[in-house]
Design an enzyme around this catalytic site. Sequence first.
Site, mmCIF file in Angstrom:
data_model
loop_
_atom_site.group_PDB
_atom_site.id
_atom_site.type_symbol
_atom_site.label_atom_id
_atom_site.label_comp_id
_atom_site.label_asym_id
_atom_site.label_seq_id
_atom_site.Cartn_x
_atom_site.Cartn_y
_atom_site.Cartn_z
ATOM 1 N N ASP A 35 0.173 -3.109 3.154
ATOM 2 C CA ASP A 35 -0.094 -2.826 1.737
ATOM 3 C C ASP A 35 0.422 -3.864 0.733
ATOM 4 O O ASP A 35 0.970 -3.507 -0.310
ATOM 5 C CB ASP A 35 0.470 -1.443 1.368
ATOM 6 C CG ASP A 35 -0.002 -0.336 2.287
ATOM 7 O OD1 ASP A 35 -0.969 -0.545 3.042
ATOM 8 O OD2 ASP A 35 0.596 0.751 2.258
ATOM 9 N N LYS B 248 -6.387 3.030 4.415
ATOM 10 C CA LYS B 248 -5.677 4.292 4.650
ATOM 11 C C LYS B 248 -5.379 4.972 3.325
ATOM 12 O O LYS B 248 -5.281 4.322 2.287
ATOM 13 C CB LYS B 248 -4.387 4.067 5.446
ATOM 14 C CG LYS B 248 -3.345 3.220 4.724
ATOM 15 C CD LYS B 248 -2.153 2.959 5.636
ATOM 16 C CE LYS B 248 -1.053 2.213 4.935
ATOM 17 N NZ LYS B 248 -0.345 2.957 3.905
ATOM 18 N N CYS C 240 5.505 3.548 2.298
ATOM 19 C CA CYS C 240 4.533 3.247 3.349
ATOM 20 C C CYS C 240 5.142 2.530 4.543
ATOM 21 O O CYS C 240 4.790 2.830 5.689
ATOM 22 C CB CYS C 240 3.362 2.461 2.775
ATOM 23 S SG CYS C 240 2.359 3.444 1.621
#
Length: 177
Positions: free
Chosen positions: A15, A75, A106
């Site tokens: 991410d 996701k 995350c």
Amino acid sequence: MPLIDPTRTLLLVIDLQIRLMPAIAASADVLANTGRLTAAARLLDVPVLVTEQNAGGLGTTVPELAPEPGRAFPKMSFGAARAPGFLDRLPRGRDLVVTGCEAHICVLQTVVGLLEAGCRVYVVGDAVGSRRAENREAALGRMAAHGAEIVTTEMVVFEWLGTARHPRFREVVKLIK
């Protein structure tokens, strides 16, 4: 404790997205160290997997680290291991070297999920970030307590090389200097 073997490793980049990175403390360091690791991985034939959390809201991966179009794993769950199909994308028997953001959300939830799935996980402490430094530090401590090894970019790169006689040694060392 084994060394990090490039033939058994996958680099997981979590991410590092356009709209998120400006809010991350020391984001330039996180991006630079992840860039070093992805470049070394390419030179040493270590596979790389990139995730994107809610790309519609946070944007895609920053351009300098973006995989080929359509290659990022999308996701919505914070922990990638909970996302349908994610664990199937991991080659069997691979250890995971993990970078990314946010360390306490995350990255943490992904690492804990990977550990629960029986993976060996190395979290690159100087290549993970959070909006606030105290969240990053707490996450690193918690991940270590659950069994992840906390390492640095240089530790990973030099363990992947293994020797100064490696045929790509000079190319890889230039990434660090």
